[in-house]
Design an enzyme around this catalytic site. Sequence first.
Site, PDB file in Angstrom:
ATOM      1  N   GLU A  45      67.332   0.555  75.047  1.00 53.12           N
ATOM      2  CA  GLU A  45      66.206   0.746  75.946  1.00 53.12           C
ATOM      3  C   GLU A  45      65.052   1.349  75.152  1.00 53.12           C
ATOM      4  OE1 GLU A  45      67.216   3.274  79.168  1.00 53.12           O
ATOM      5  OE2 GLU A  45      69.081   2.222  79.642  1.00 53.12           O
ATOM      6  N   ASP A  56      62.533  11.946  84.117  1.00 52.81           N
ATOM      7  CA  ASP A  56      62.944  12.376  82.786  1.00 52.81           C
ATOM      8  C   ASP A  56      62.942  13.892  82.630  1.00 52.81           C
ATOM      9  OD1 ASP A  56      63.291   9.772  81.740  1.00 52.81           O
ATOM     10  OD2 ASP A  56      61.113   9.558  81.648  1.00 52.81           O
ATOM     11  N   TYR A 170      72.276   0.337  87.016  1.00 49.98           N
ATOM     12  CA  TYR A 170      72.167   1.633  86.349  1.00 49.98           C
ATOM     13  C   TYR A 170      72.597   2.723  87.333  1.00 49.98           C
ATOM     14  CZ  TYR A 170      69.935   5.094  83.196  1.00 49.98           C
ATOM     15  OH  TYR A 170      69.680   6.121  82.334  1.00 49.98           O
TER      16      TYR A 170
END
Length: 256
Positions: A45, A56, A170
């Site tokens: 990725e 994040d 995911y």
Amino acid sequence: MSNIAKVFRPNHKALIAYVTTGYPDIETTVKAVTILAENGCDIVELGIPFSDPMADGAMIQKASHEALMQGVQPQTCLETAKVISEITDIPLVFMTYYNPVLNYGLEEFCHSCVHAGVSGLIIPDLPPEEGKALEAISENNNIDLIYLLAPTSTDERIKTVAERSRGFIYLVSLTGVTGARKALSPELGSFVKRVRAKTGKPLCVGFGISTPEQAVQAAKEADGVIIGSKLLQLIETDKSLKILKTFTKEIRQALG
């Protein structure tokens, strides 16, 4: 069958790596991806730096900020992916947020991804309810749009994502942001099983994996593991990338 789908074969646990494009510089990104590809990673990725990376943790936020300060933009990331795709055949996935893609233009961005050798897109802030336009365009360009599920996802959301995610699904291992952690959630196994009951598509676990032991734990139920923040920490610690190479080999060996 897409380049990503080919990774998921019987008796093989996929190792997926994340790096922020341009951190600490473009040259290191290219070198790091090459090392990852040569030492057991199946998919890489490439993070497109964004000013508000809501999913994040501290390490990836720092990497994104520093890359942005160096002028790394989506076009830079596309050019970097092109360079990488010419020296290795590992499937590349862009992980980004929806705003940069929308600003670039959905059609133009997908066409540019094809030219750059990018096989998939992960966009954490794009729910499937709002993703139909990009789904259609990406599918027409043979790019897998990969959706995320969290432990808090409802059965209805799991069903929707199971139907529409391409390449793999995911699975976010915990509620929260990315980042290395001392232990994975004890509920991870039941979460994976809950999703597995509704789909035969590959399931990959990310967020918080930072050791071979954690990778093995996640892979017991899932089809692959995703490691990001830990890799960025290793890149930051050792610019020669020797530790990154050693760590990647250890993870691959642990996964078998």
